[in-house]
Design a protein around this motif. Structure first.
Motif, PDB file in Angstrom:
ATOM      1  N   LEU A  69      76.577  37.528  34.321  1.00 20.39           N
ATOM      2  CA  LEU A  69      76.268  36.300  33.584  1.00 20.39           C
ATOM      3  C   LEU A  69      75.634  36.613  32.238  1.00 20.39           C
ATOM      4  CD1 LEU A  69      74.931  33.694  36.123  1.00 20.39           C
ATOM      5  CD2 LEU A  69      77.005  33.639  34.758  1.00 20.39           C
ATOM      6  N   PHE A 100      78.231  37.686  29.910  1.00 17.04           N
ATOM      7  CA  PHE A 100      79.000  36.491  29.520  1.00 17.04           C
ATOM      8  C   PHE A 100      78.230  35.692  28.468  1.00 17.04           C
ATOM      9  CE2 PHE A 100      80.060  31.976  30.406  1.00 17.04           C
ATOM     10  CZ  PHE A 100      81.390  32.026  30.041  1.00 17.04           C
ATOM     11  N   SER A 104      78.281  37.414  25.114  1.00 18.07           N
ATOM     12  CA  SER A 104      79.583  37.319  24.436  1.00 18.07           C
ATOM     13  C   SER A 104      79.785  35.904  23.897  1.00 18.07           C
ATOM     14  CB  SER A 104      80.710  37.686  25.397  1.00 18.07           C
ATOM     15  OG  SER A 104      80.917  36.639  26.311  1.00 18.07           O
ATOM     16  N   LEU A 105      79.245  34.906  24.640  1.00 18.90           N
ATOM     17  CA  LEU A 105      79.342  33.529  24.168  1.00 18.90           C
ATOM     18  C   LEU A 105      78.526  33.324  22.913  1.00 18.90           C
ATOM     19  CD1 LEU A 105      79.030  31.043  27.129  1.00 18.90           C
ATOM     20  CD2 LEU A 105      80.890  31.315  25.519  1.00 18.90           C
ATOM     21  N   LEU A 107      71.511  30.377  32.506  1.00 19.47           N
ATOM     22  CA  LEU A 107      72.549  30.619  33.514  1.00 19.47           C
ATOM     23  C   LEU A 107      71.957  31.295  34.746  1.00 19.47           C
ATOM     24  CD1 LEU A 107      75.581  31.701  31.329  1.00 19.47           C
ATOM     25  CD2 LEU A 107      75.138  29.517  32.390  1.00 19.47           C
ATOM     26  N   PHE A 110      70.260  28.791  36.819  1.00 15.69           N
ATOM     27  CA  PHE A 110      71.283  28.000  37.513  1.00 15.69           C
ATOM     28  C   PHE A 110      71.776  28.775  38.736  1.00 15.69           C
ATOM     29  CE2 PHE A 110      74.232  24.457  35.934  1.00 15.69           C
ATOM     30  CZ  PHE A 110      74.411  23.997  37.218  1.00 15.69           C
ATOM     31  N   LEU A 111      72.027  30.063  38.544  1.00 19.70           N
ATOM     32  CA  LEU A 111      72.492  30.898  39.647  1.00 19.70           C
ATOM     33  C   LEU A 111      71.476  30.903  40.769  1.00 19.70           C
ATOM     34  CD1 LEU A 111      74.746  32.789  40.510  1.00 19.70           C
ATOM     35  CD2 LEU A 111      73.443  34.681  39.560  1.00 19.70           C
ATOM     36  N   MET A 151      69.427  28.519  41.539  1.00 15.76           N
ATOM     37  CA  MET A 151      69.519  27.243  42.257  1.00 15.76           C
ATOM     38  C   MET A 151      70.662  27.271  43.257  1.00 15.76           C
ATOM     39  SD  MET A 151      68.930  24.340  39.398  1.00 15.76           S
ATOM     40  CE  MET A 151      68.817  22.925  40.475  1.00 15.76           C
ATOM     41  N   ILE A 152      71.745  27.901  42.844  1.00 17.45           N
ATOM     42  CA  ILE A 152      72.904  27.901  43.733  1.00 17.45           C
ATOM     43  C   ILE A 152      72.660  28.753  44.962  1.00 17.45           C
ATOM     44  CG2 ILE A 152      75.308  28.651  43.888  1.00 17.45           C
ATOM     45  CD1 ILE A 152      75.640  27.845  41.027  1.00 17.45           C
ATOM     46  N   THR A 153      71.967  29.875  44.773  1.00 17.07           N
ATOM     47  CA  THR A 153      71.896  30.825  45.875  1.00 17.07           C
ATOM     48  C   THR A 153      70.726  30.581  46.814  1.00 17.07           C
ATOM     49  OG1 THR A 153      70.731  32.301  44.384  1.00 17.07           O
ATOM     50  CG2 THR A 153      73.084  32.668  44.656  1.00 17.07           C
ATOM     51  N   GLN A 197      64.911  25.121  44.547  1.00 16.15           N
ATOM     52  CA  GLN A 197      65.795  24.377  43.645  1.00 16.15           C
ATOM     53  C   GLN A 197      65.000  23.810  42.475  1.00 16.15           C
ATOM     54  OE1 GLN A 197      69.155  23.522  44.553  1.00 16.15           O
ATOM     55  NE2 GLN A 197      69.024  24.840  46.332  1.00 16.15           N
TER      56      GLN A 197
END
Lengths: 225, 660
Positions: free
Chosen positions: A113, A116, A119-120, A144, A147-148, A150-152, A159
Motif C-alpha cells: 500500500l 502504491f 506512486s500515486l 490507506l 483503512f487496512l 479497520m478491515i483486518t 475500528q
C-alpha cells in the motif's frame, strides 16, 4: 507561505522526521495485537500530528496554526485516547485483537500500500515545491494503512481507532502539504472526527447491549435472507 | 366584449377543473348533490377547453410563463394548433364522459366518491397540462400527474387483488416510459435542460444523426409505453377493465392519444430532420401492434377487455399512419405526408369518440345487467334498447363501415398506402403494399371482433337470469352525444379535414387539400373521392325500397314465430354461440399465438383460458432475471463490517489507480 532559509535548514528535515514517525506509528498500529497499546499508539500519533502543526506554525509564522496545534494536542493526543481508555475499562473488553488476516501478511499488504501511495503521489509531488516533497505520499500511505487496519480487525474499538487514524493521516496531509489550512477548515475537520467518535461511542453500547460482546461477528446475523 | 385568448381560456378551464375536484372532495359527503352539481359543471368546463382548442387552431401560438419552484425552472405553457387539436379531442370526449359520470357514480360509497371526484378531475387536469406544457419540466410533471391520477383511478376497487395487480403493472410501465421520455428530452434540450428544457430550445435540435436517433428511440419507447404499443402494451388489457367505465373511456380515448401528441411534437417539431429508417420502424411496430391487438380482441370474453385490446389495435393503426407520414416526410413528399398524418389525426379523434362510446356503453351494461362477461349476457337489445342502439352505432363505427367515421380515417390511410409507389426508394415502395394488406387484415378482423362484441352481448337470448334495466338519463344522453359525433364525423369529413389544415401546416409546412361540400377528396376530385352523404342516401334508399317491396309482397299479414332450431327439440340460452365459440376459427388458425389452455371440470364443463404470449415469453423471464440478479446482489450483503469496509477500500484504491 514563505519560510526563512534558516528554517529550511533545520525545519524541513524535522518535518520529514515527524512524517516518518507518523508512518512508523501507522505500521505499529497495524502490527499491534493489544487494544490498550493500540490506543497508546493513537495518542502518540496525535502528539506527532500536533508537533507537526506546531512546527509548521513556527516555520511560517502563522499564529492561528498554534491554536490548531493546541487543539490537536488536546483533542487527539489527550481527550480521545483518554475517553477510549475509559470506554475500554467500562466495557471490560480485554485480551487480544483478533485479526482477520495474520500480522505478517497484513504488514506485507501494508508495504504494498505504501508503494502504491507513493506512486500515486508522485505526480502531485512533482508539482509541489521541494519543501513538501514526500509528505503527500506519506500522508496518503498513513490513510490507506489505517483503512487496512479497520478491515483486518474484528473488535469494534479497533475500528474506531482505525477511523481516527484515517483522520490523522488526512490532517497531516493537509497541514504538511499546504503548510497550513484556513482555521475554519481545520475546525470543521476536528469537529467531524469528534462527532464520528461520539456516534461510534454510542454505537458501542448498543452493540454490547444487543449482543453482550464487542465482537463484530455478531452483526453478521442482521442481514436480509 | 372581453376578448379571450385561447391560452387564457384553456388555463382557466384547467384551474376550474382543479377547483371542481377540490369542491367535489369537500362535497362528497352528499353523493347525489355532489354528482348532480360537480359533474355537469365540469363537463361545461370541458366544453370550454374544446372551445379554446378550436380557437387555437386559427389563433397565433401563445406563451405563458409562471415562476416555478426554482429560479431557473419556470412553469411554462403554450398553445399552438397541434395542442389545439388534442384539446378539442380531450374537451369533447371529457364533455360526454363527464355527463355520463353524473349518473354513473351516484351509487358509489361516500369516501370512494370523494376520492374519485378529486382523482377524476386531477386526471383531466393532468391531460390538459400535458397538452399545454411548453418545457420539458412542466411536461414531465404534467405527465406524472396524469399517470398517478389514472393509477389511483385504476385501483378504485383496490379491495380486489386483480385491481391492485393491474395498477402496479401500469405504474411500473408508466414510470419506465417517463424515464425514457426524460432522457430523450435531456438529449434534445442539451444545455438548455438546466432552464427546464424549454420546447423553443428543442425546435430543430442540432443533433448529429446518432444522437438524433437515440433521442427518437428513447422518446418513442417512452411514449409507446403510454400508448400501449407492442411489447409495452401489457398493462393496458388489465388496467382498462379494472377502472370504472368513464375512466376507461378517458384513458382509452384521450390518455393514449397524449402519447401520440408527444410523438408528433418530438418527431416533427423537435427532431425535424428525419432519418429514413424511423418511419418503417414505427410502421412495423404499429402494424404488429394492430394485428396483435385485434387478434386478441377477437378472443376475449369480457366486454371491457375486448375493448382494451381493440384500443391497442387502434393505437397500432394510428402508428401505421404516423409511420407512413414519417416515411413520406423523410423522402420529401410533403403532400403525401399530410395525407397520412391527416389519417392518423382523424383516426385519433374517431377512436376517442367511438371507443369512448363503447366503454360508456359497457359501463351501462355493467350497471344494468350486472356483468360485462359476455357469456352471462345476451339479448340486451330488448331490455336496454336505447343503449343497444348507441352501442350498435359505436360498433359499426369502430368496424369501419361507411358512412360512419371509422371508415373515413381508414379510407384516408389506405389512400396514403396506395400512393406509396411515389416513393423514390424501390424496396420500401415494394414492401408498403404488404403492410397495407396487413392493415386491411386488421381492419377486417376488427369488424369480426365487433360483430362478436355486439352479437353475443346484445342479440340472442339472455344467458343470465337477472333482468337488465336501461341506463339512466345522463348516461343515455352522453352516449347519444358521442353517437352524434361519430355520425357527424362520418357524414361530413370535410369539416374536420379543413380544421386539420393549420395542424398539418405546423407539422409539415404543408396542409391538406381544402375540402368542399360533402365530398372527401384525399388527392384529387378524379381519384378516390368519397361522399358519405350521397353514399348514405343511396344506401338508405336502396334498403328502404327493397324493404318496402318485400314487405308489400310477402309481409302481410305480419307473423311472429319462434326461430327455427334446426329441428332440435330442446332450446336453452346456453345453446347459443358463446363468445369463445364464436372465435373458434381464429383460435384454431392462430393456436400457437394464443396458447389456449383447455380444462374440464367435474361437471363436464369445458373452460378455456387464453394466455398473453408476451407476458409468458418476455415479461416472466424478465422478472425472473431481475429476481435472480437481485439474489446475486444480495451476496454482497454478508453482514460483516470488515467486508463492507473492504468494498469501500477496494473502490477507493481502484478509483485512485484509474484517475491518478
Amino acid at each position: 507561505m514563505t519560510i526563512t532559509a534558516q528554517g529550511l535548514a533545520w525545519g524541513i528535515p524535522l518535518l520529514r522526521l515527524l512524517a516518518a514517525l507518523l508512518l512508523l506509528l501507522a505500521f505499529a498500529m497495524l502490527a499491534q495485537r493489544r487494544l490498550l497499546t493500540l490506543i497508546h499508539l493513537l495518542a502518540w500519533q496525535g502528539v506527532v500530528l500536533a508537533a507537526g502543526t506546531a512546527l509548521v506554525a513556527l516555520l511560517t509564522g502563522q499564529t492561528e496554526l498554534w491554536f490548531s496545534a493546541a487543539l490537536t494536542l488536546g483533542l487527539k493526543a489527550i481527550l480521545i485516547p483518554t475517553v477510549l481508555h475509559r470506554l475500554l475499562r467500562r466495557l471490560q473488553v480485554h485480551g487480544d485483537v483478533e485479526a482477520v488476516l495474520n500480522i505478517p501478511l497484513t504488514l506485507l499488504a501494508g508495504i504494498a500500500l505504501v508503494i502504491f501511495a507513493f506512486s500515486l503521489a508522485a505526480p502531485i509531488t512533482a508539482l509541489t515545491g521541494p519543501v513538501t516533497r514526500g509528505m503527500v505520499g506519506i500522508a496518503l500511505a498513513a490513510v490507506l494503512l489505517a483503512f487496512l487496519m479497520m478491515i483486518t480487525r474484528r473488535k469494534a474499538i479497533s475500528q474506531v481507532v482505525g477511523f481516527l487514524a484515517i483522520d490523522n493521516g488526512l490532517f497531516f496531509a493537509a497541514t504538511s502539504a499546504t503548510l497550513g489550512m484556513p482555521m475554519i477548515v481545520e475546525l470543521g475537520v476536528a469537529l467531524d472526527a469528534l462527532i464520528g467518535f461520539v456516534i461510534l461511542g454510542v454505537f458501542f453500547f448498543q452493540i454490547r447491549e444487543t449482543f453482550d460482546s464487542m465482537d463484530l461477528q455478531n452483526l453478521e446475523h442482521i442481514r436480509e435472507e | 366584449m372581453i376578448s379571450c385568448l385561447p391560452l387564457d381560456l384553456a388555463t382557466g378551464a384547467l384551474l376550474l377543473w382543479l377547483g371542481l375536484g377540490l369542491l367535489g372532495f369537500l362535497l362528497g359527503g352528499w353523493p347525489t348533490a355532489a354528482c348532480r352539481l360537480i359533474f355537469p359543471l365540469s363537463s361545461v368546463v370541458a366544453l370550454l377547453l374544446a372551445v379554446s382548442g378550436f380557437s387555437a387552431l386559427t389563433a397565433p401560438p401563445d406563451q405563458l410563463q409562471l415562476r416555478g419552484p426554482l429560479p431557473a425552472l419556470p412553469w411554462s405553457f403554450q398553445i399552438d394548433p397541434l395542442s389545439g387539436f388534442f384539446l378539442i379531442l380531450l374537451g369533447l370526449l371529457a364533455f360526454a364522459v363527464t355527463l355520463f359520470a353524473t349518473g354513473y357514480f351516484r351509487a358509489l360509497s361516500r369516501p370512494a366518491l370523494r376520492r374519485l371526484m378529486l382523482q377524476y378531475h386531477t386526471f383531466l387536469l393532468g391531460m390538459g397540462l400535458v397538452l399545454l406544457a411548453a418545457n420539458a419540466f412542466t411536461f414531465l410533471v404534467a405527465w406524472e400527474i396524469m399517470a398517478l391520477a389514472s393509477y389511483f383511478l385504476v385501483v378504485t376497487e383496490h379491495e380486489e387483488a386483480g385491481s391492485r395487480h393491474a395498477g402496479f403493472l401500469y405504474l411500473l410501465i408508466a414510470h419506465l416510459g417517463a424515464l425514457a421520455i426524460l432522457l430523450g428530452f435531456v438529449l434534445l434540450a442539451g444545455a438548455a435542460i438546466a432552464q427546464g428544457g424549454p420546447f423553443s430550445a428543442m425546435l430543430h435540435a442540432p443533433l448529429d444523426p446518432f444522437w438524433a436517433s437515440a433521442a427518437f428511440l428513447l422518446t418513442f419507447f417512452g411514449f409507446s409505453a403510454k400508448a400501449g404499443l407492442l411489447p409495452l402494451h401489457i398493462w393496458l388489457p388489465d388496467a382498462h377493465p379494472a377502472a370504472p367505465a368513464p375512466v376507461s373511456a378517458l384513458m382509452s380515448g384521450a390518455m393514449l392519444q397524449m402519447a401520440f401528441y408527444g410523438m408528433l411534437r418530438v418527431d416533427f417539431l423537435f427532431l425535424g430532420k428525419l432519418a429514413t429508417w424511423w418511419g418503417p420502424f414505427v410502421l412495423g411496430v404499429g402494424l404488429a401492434t394492430a394485428l396483435f391487438g385485434v387478434l386478441f380482441a377477437a378472443v376475449q370474453t369480457d366486454m371491457k377487455r375486448l375493448l382494451a385490446y381493440s384500443s391497442i389495435e387502434n393505437m397500432g393503426l394510428i402508428m401505421v399512419a404516423f409511420g407512413l407520414a414519417l416515411i413520406f416526410r423523410a423522402h420529401g413528399l410533403g403532400a403525401l405526408a399530410a395525407l397520412a398524418l391527416a389519417a392518423a389525426l382523424y383516426h385519433a379523434l374517431n377512436h376517442a369518440f367511438f371507443k369512448g362510446l363503447l366503454f360508456l356503453g359497457s359501463g351501462s351494461v355493467l350497471h344494468g345487467a350486472g356483468s360485462v362477461s359476455m357469456d352471462r349476457l345476451g339479448g340486451l337489445i330488448r331490455q336496454m334498447p336505447q343503449t343497444a342502439f348507441f352501442m350498435l352505432l359505436g360498433t359499426l363505427a369502430i368496424a369501419g363501415l361507411p358512412p360512419l367515421n371509422g371508415f373515413v380515417s381508414e379510407w384516408l390511410l389506405l389512400q396514403a398506402f396506395l400512393l406509396s409507389p411515389a416513393l423514390p426508394q424501390s424496396t420500401l415502395s415494394a414492401v408498403l403494399p404488404l403492410a397495407a394488406s396487413g392493415v386491411v387484415l386488421a381492419v377486417a378482423l376488427a369488424a369480426y371482433a365487433m360483430v362478436k362484441f355486439y352479437g353475443i352481448a346484445f342479440l340472442g337470448q339472455a344467458r343470465g337470469a337477472r333482468h337488465a334495466h336501461e341506463a339512466g338519463r345522463w348516461e343515455r344522453s352522453a352516449m347519444a352525444l358521442l353517437s352524434v359525433a361519430c355520425i357527424f364525423l362520418g357524414l361530413f369529413p370535410g369539416v374536420l379535414l379543413n380544421l386539420l389544415h393549420p395542424v398539418l401546416q405546423e407539422m409539415l409546412g404543408q396542409g391538406f387539400a381544402v375540402q368542399q361540400g360533402l365530398w372527401l377528396t384525399p388527392v384529387s376530385a378524379q381519384r378516390a373521392s368519397y361522399s358519405p352523404a350521397i353514399f348514405f342516401l343511396g344506401m338508405a334508399t336502396a334498403l328502404g325500397l327493397s324493404f318496402l317491396l318485400i314487405w308489400s309482397f310477402f309481409g302481410r299479414p305480419l307473423r311472429r314465430v319462434p326461430a327455427w332450431a334446426c329441428g332440435f327439440p330442446v332450446r336453452t340460452p346456453a345453446m347459443q354461440d358463446s363468445s369463445l365459440g364464436f372465435a373458434q376459427p381464429l383460435l384454431r388458425i392462430f393456436a400457437p399465438l394464443y396458447q389456449a389452455e383447455r380444462e374440464v371440470d367435474g361437471a363436464g364443463r369445458w373452460r378455456m383460458r387464453i394466455g398473453e404470449p408476451l407476458y409468458r415469453g418476455f415479461y416472466q423471464p424478465l422478472s425472473l432475471l431481475a429476481l435472480w440478479l437481485s439474489a446475486q446482489v444480495l451476496r454482497l450483503q454478508q453482514g460483516r463490517i470488515t467486508l463492507y469496509l473492504l468494498y469501500s477500500f477496494l473502490t477507493l484504491l481502484i478509483l485512485l489507480a484509474v484517475w491518478r
